[in-house]
Design a protein around this motif. Sequence first.
Motif, PDB file in Angstrom:
ATOM      1  N   ILE A 142      46.027  71.832 104.703  1.00 16.68           N
ATOM      2  CA  ILE A 142      47.498  70.236 105.117  1.00 16.68           C
ATOM      3  C   ILE A 142      47.304  69.345 103.897  1.00 16.68           C
ATOM      4  N   GLN A 143      48.716  69.207 103.454  1.00 17.19           N
ATOM      5  CA  GLN A 143      49.993  68.457 102.396  1.00 17.19           C
ATOM      6  C   GLN A 143      49.318  67.460 102.645  1.00 17.19           C
ATOM      7  N   VAL A 144      48.322  65.971 101.978  1.00 20.72           N
ATOM      8  CA  VAL A 144      48.217  64.877 102.044  1.00 20.72           C
ATOM      9  C   VAL A 144      49.175  64.467 101.298  1.00 20.72           C
ATOM     10  N   GLY A 145      49.668  64.859  99.876  1.00 19.26           N
ATOM     11  CA  GLY A 145      50.360  63.902  98.905  1.00 19.26           C
ATOM     12  C   GLY A 145      50.495  64.877  97.792  1.00 19.26           C
ATOM     13  N   ARG A 146      51.334  63.925  97.241  1.00 22.17           N
ATOM     14  CA  ARG A 146      51.787  64.552  95.650  1.00 22.17           C
ATOM     15  C   ARG A 146      52.179  63.717  94.688  1.00 22.17           C
TER      16      ARG A 146
ATOM     17  N   ASP B 166      51.501  61.794 105.932  1.00 26.40           N
ATOM     18  CA  ASP B 166      50.726  62.144 107.321  1.00 26.40           C
ATOM     19  C   ASP B 166      50.811  63.461 107.083  1.00 26.40           C
ATOM     20  N   GLN B 167      49.881  64.205 108.786  1.00 24.40           N
ATOM     21  CA  GLN B 167      49.776  65.411 109.152  1.00 24.40           C
ATOM     22  C   GLN B 167      50.904  66.355 109.231  1.00 24.40           C
ATOM     23  N   HIS B 168      51.811  65.905 110.177  1.00 23.56           N
ATOM     24  CA  HIS B 168      53.076  66.222 110.260  1.00 23.56           C
ATOM     25  C   HIS B 168      54.003  66.136 108.686  1.00 23.56           C
ATOM     26  N   GLY B 169      54.116  65.699 107.810  1.00 25.18           N
ATOM     27  CA  GLY B 169      54.887  66.121 106.618  1.00 25.18           C
ATOM     28  C   GLY B 169      55.327  64.776 106.603  1.00 25.18           C
ATOM     29  N   ASN B 170      54.866  64.193 106.958  1.00 24.86           N
ATOM     30  CA  ASN B 170      56.109  62.912 106.581  1.00 24.86           C
ATOM     31  C   ASN B 170      55.632  61.400 106.324  1.00 24.86           C
ATOM     32  N   THR B 171      56.530  61.523 105.338  1.00 29.63           N
ATOM     33  CA  THR B 171      55.896  60.720 103.947  1.00 29.63           C
ATOM     34  C   THR B 171      55.174  58.730 104.333  1.00 29.63           C
ATOM     35  N   THR B 172      54.555  58.489 103.994  1.00 29.49           N
ATOM     36  CA  THR B 172      53.796  57.655 104.563  1.00 29.49           C
ATOM     37  C   THR B 172      53.177  56.327 103.633  1.00 29.49           C
ATOM     38  N   ALA B 173      53.706  56.772 101.739  1.00 32.74           N
ATOM     39  CA  ALA B 173      53.829  55.789 100.680  1.00 32.74           C
ATOM     40  C   ALA B 173      54.571  56.276  99.753  1.00 32.74           C
ATOM     41  N   ASP B 174      54.980  55.278  99.148  1.00 30.73           N
ATOM     42  CA  ASP B 174      55.600  56.609  97.625  1.00 30.73           C
ATOM     43  C   ASP B 174      55.485  55.065  96.597  1.00 30.73           C
ATOM     44  N   LYS B 175      54.758  55.413  95.823  1.00 31.18           N
ATOM     45  CA  LYS B 175      54.094  54.326  94.860  1.00 31.18           C
ATOM     46  C   LYS B 175      54.205  54.676  93.397  1.00 31.18           C
ATOM     47  N   THR B 176      54.805  53.854  92.384  1.00 28.93           N
ATOM     48  CA  THR B 176      54.396  54.145  91.145  1.00 28.93           C
ATOM     49  C   THR B 176      53.103  53.376  90.318  1.00 28.93           C
ATOM     50  N   TYR B 177      51.824  53.897  89.818  1.00 26.56           N
ATOM     51  CA  TYR B 177      51.592  52.708  89.439  1.00 26.56           C
ATOM     52  C   TYR B 177      50.997  53.087  87.886  1.00 26.56           C
ATOM     53  N   LEU B 178      50.670  51.646  87.368  1.00 24.96           N
ATOM     54  CA  LEU B 178      50.065  52.331  85.552  1.00 24.96           C
ATOM     55  C   LEU B 178      48.811  52.560  85.343  1.00 24.96           C
ATOM     56  N   VAL B 179      48.575  54.071  85.132  1.00 23.86           N
ATOM     57  CA  VAL B 179      46.596  53.879  85.460  1.00 23.86           C
ATOM     58  C   VAL B 179      46.245  53.968  83.691  1.00 23.86           C
ATOM     59  N   LYS B 180      45.497  53.766  82.877  1.00 21.84           N
ATOM     60  CA  LYS B 180      44.666  54.095  82.176  1.00 21.84           C
ATOM     61  C   LYS B 180      43.485  54.973  82.170  1.00 21.84           C
ATOM     62  N   GLY B 181      43.607  55.764  80.646  1.00 25.60           N
ATOM     63  CA  GLY B 181      42.901  56.785  80.974  1.00 25.60           C
ATOM     64  C   GLY B 181      43.568  58.033  80.098  1.00 25.60           C
ATOM     65  N   ASP B 182      43.261  59.168  80.575  1.00 24.56           N
ATOM     66  CA  ASP B 182      44.100  60.378  79.721  1.00 24.56           C
ATOM     67  C   ASP B 182      44.338  61.520  81.035  1.00 24.56           C
ATOM     68  N   GLN B 183      43.273  61.177  82.023  1.00 26.34           N
ATOM     69  CA  GLN B 183      43.252  62.016  84.005  1.00 26.34           C
ATOM     70  C   GLN B 183      43.694  61.115  84.826  1.00 26.34           C
ATOM     71  N   TRP B 184      43.976  61.606  85.603  1.00 21.53           N
ATOM     72  CA  TRP B 184      43.655  60.620  87.050  1.00 21.53           C
ATOM     73  C   TRP B 184      43.562  61.419  88.068  1.00 21.53           C
ATOM     74  N   MET B 185      42.459  60.841  88.548  1.00 22.05           N
ATOM     75  CA  MET B 185      41.779  61.143  89.291  1.00 22.05           C
ATOM     76  C   MET B 185      41.683  60.230  91.353  1.00 22.05           C
ATOM     77  N   LEU B 186      42.248  61.881  92.115  1.00 26.84           N
ATOM     78  CA  LEU B 186      41.984  61.235  93.529  1.00 26.84           C
ATOM     79  C   LEU B 186      40.882  61.298  94.060  1.00 26.84           C
ATOM     80  N   GLU B 187      40.963  59.792  94.955  1.00 23.51           N
ATOM     81  CA  GLU B 187      39.782  60.437  95.805  1.00 23.51           C
ATOM     82  C   GLU B 187      39.886  60.401  97.300  1.00 23.51           C
ATOM     83  N   GLY B 188      39.570  60.525  98.339  1.00 27.64           N
ATOM     84  CA  GLY B 188      39.370  60.502  99.950  1.00 27.64           C
ATOM     85  C   GLY B 188      37.556  61.293 100.353  1.00 27.64           C
ATOM     86  N   ASN B 189      37.637  60.408 101.617  1.00 27.37           N
ATOM     87  CA  ASN B 189      36.575  60.948 102.274  1.00 27.37           C
ATOM     88  C   ASN B 189      37.040  61.990 103.044  1.00 27.37           C
TER      89      ASN B 189
END
Length: 235
Positions: free
Chosen positions: A92-96, A117-140
Amino acid sequence: MEYPVQIGLPQILLFILFVGGLVLLISSLMGLAGGRRVVEYVDEEGIRRYKRRRRHMRPGRGIGGVLLLLLAVGILWITSLTQSYLGLTGEIQVGRVHATTIEGIPHLMSLELTQYDQHGNTTADKTYLVKGDQWMLEGNMLKFPGWLNLFGLHSGYKLTRLEGRYEDVNLEAKGERSVYELNGGDGQFFKTVYKQAWSSPFVEAAYGTAVFLPADGMTYNIYASQAGLEAKPAK
């Protein structure tokens, strides 16, 4: 926490079959346990009288109920094997995520995260400034036992955190960090279930999962399955 539920015609038919068999069996047992029933008759003198007769079990109804129950259990078992396999491999696609480095500033990226969400509807769209060379997305992840898959309920998932990683181990240990909480973080519900998952009949496992990639300017689709989070280049 999202809980994908897939209920279709097979689940409905199985439920009707199971209930039908159960009703027939209970009806037969009640007839047997009902003791005596009152029967009205007219004697030789033309007087209306009543007497009690012992109820008799209807073998056909009882056998029919048992057969329906056995058939339902057998089909449920086969469906459990099939749907458990689909649950493990389904996605299930949860993000991009789209992350690019900022020119002239080392170890810093601009990252756009879109959540669905589980139906493919956008729930949030935000831009972040992230320090580092790689990004990491975590979940439960909450993994449900196979018998709940019969009712269309598969793994529960929730994106909880976005942070940056350094390729250099020394920077990873001592460098400045960027950490953003998503969707309320772990939450008390997951913390409680995580501790009790081993003893719960409704939760097979509760665990954290993560995916990380370099800020290479590419767009990645993030998928959740019972195996965890996975990133794939967007086409």
